[in-house]
Design an enzyme around this catalytic site. Structure first.
Site, mmCIF file in Angstrom:
data_model
loop_
_atom_site.group_PDB
_atom_site.id
_atom_site.type_symbol
_atom_site.label_atom_id
_atom_site.label_comp_id
_atom_site.label_asym_id
_atom_site.label_seq_id
_atom_site.Cartn_x
_atom_site.Cartn_y
_atom_site.Cartn_z
ATOM 1 N N LYS A 119 15.956 31.370 29.706
ATOM 2 C CA LYS A 119 16.466 32.737 28.900
ATOM 3 C C LYS A 119 17.833 33.039 29.733
ATOM 4 O O LYS A 119 18.778 33.500 28.738
ATOM 5 C CB LYS A 119 15.435 33.987 29.232
ATOM 6 C CG LYS A 119 15.766 35.338 28.524
ATOM 7 C CD LYS A 119 15.026 36.092 28.974
ATOM 8 C CE LYS A 119 15.173 36.784 30.342
ATOM 9 N NZ LYS A 119 14.742 38.051 30.582
ATOM 10 N N ASP A 137 13.802 37.024 25.181
ATOM 11 C CA ASP A 137 13.175 38.206 25.845
ATOM 12 C C ASP A 137 11.814 38.706 25.311
ATOM 13 O O ASP A 137 11.367 38.250 24.493
ATOM 14 C CB ASP A 137 14.196 39.126 26.200
ATOM 15 C CG ASP A 137 14.598 39.843 24.999
ATOM 16 O OD1 ASP A 137 14.012 39.761 24.009
ATOM 17 O OD2 ASP A 137 15.217 41.007 25.325
#
Length: 207
Positions: A119, A137
């Site tokens: 991420k 996320d």
């Protein structure tokens, strides 16, 4: 590529034309640091502490040689500030030792750094280097499932599903738009389905 996914993103483009990364940064290194700090806290809070951090430690070499107590004091308003201090000092040291203090621009190199996962790496690649990537996320994962773009909960599988659903050139900004929508309309606790511009395309409207 899915026509439905593109239609969803088209609506979000109209709804959030200014969607962008809400972390403040002036360099790839600053974005990396800010993204690491954003775990389990808000972008707003991160933006409150990074000006002092970046002013005192503008380069990897500066942060790698920083006193731990000094960094902890700056990061104290954030959650898990001790663990984040460790990650920042260690990743900065790795950047100095293995990359001569420069920021790498590949996923494999970035995820090799302490405290950096896919991420974080995709945030940096997409927003600092212009290399498209899917950033999964909590908002992107939650909305992707709600909108029927994936059935997976594992972030890597969600990432791969969205890569297949959307054109590559949209990946980075599509994630910003999903995050904007998740923060402003389709919130986790109380989604505003009546005001949602995606109501006709959402299979879980009202759920």
């Amino acid at each position: 590529m899915s026509e439905r996914a593109v239609a969803i993103d088209d609506i979000l483009i109209e709804t959030y034309p200014d969607a962008h990364c809400e972390l403040d940064f002036a360099s790839p290194f600053q974005l990396l640091v800010a993204t690491v700090l954003s775990a389990q806290t808000t972008d707003v809070r991160v933006n409150q502490v990074t000006p002092e951090l970046f002013n005192r430690y503008p380069r990897p070499a500066d942060l790698a040689s920083a006193g731990r107590a000094d960094v902890e004091e700056i990061l104290r308003p954030l959650g898990f500030f001790r663990a984040k201090t460790t990650s920042l000092i260690e990743l900065s040291g790795r950047l100095v030792a293995e990359f001569s203090g420069d920021m790498p621009d590949s996923l494999d190199a970035l995820v090799s750094l302490p405290g950096v996962g896919r991420k974080t790496a995709n945030v940096v690649l997409g927003n600092a280097f212009g290399i498209p990537g899917i950033t999964v996320d909590t908002h992107v994962g939650r909305l992707s499932r709600r909108l029927g773009l994936t059935k997976n909960t594992d972030p890597v599988k969600v990432e791969r599903d969205l890569m297949a659903e959307l054109p590559k050139e949209r990946w980075t900004d599509a994630c910003h738009r999903l995050i904007f929508h998740g923060r402003r309309c389709c919130t986790a606790r109380k989604p505003d389905c009546e005001a949602c511009p995606l109501s006709e395309l959402c299979p879980r409207i009202g759920v």
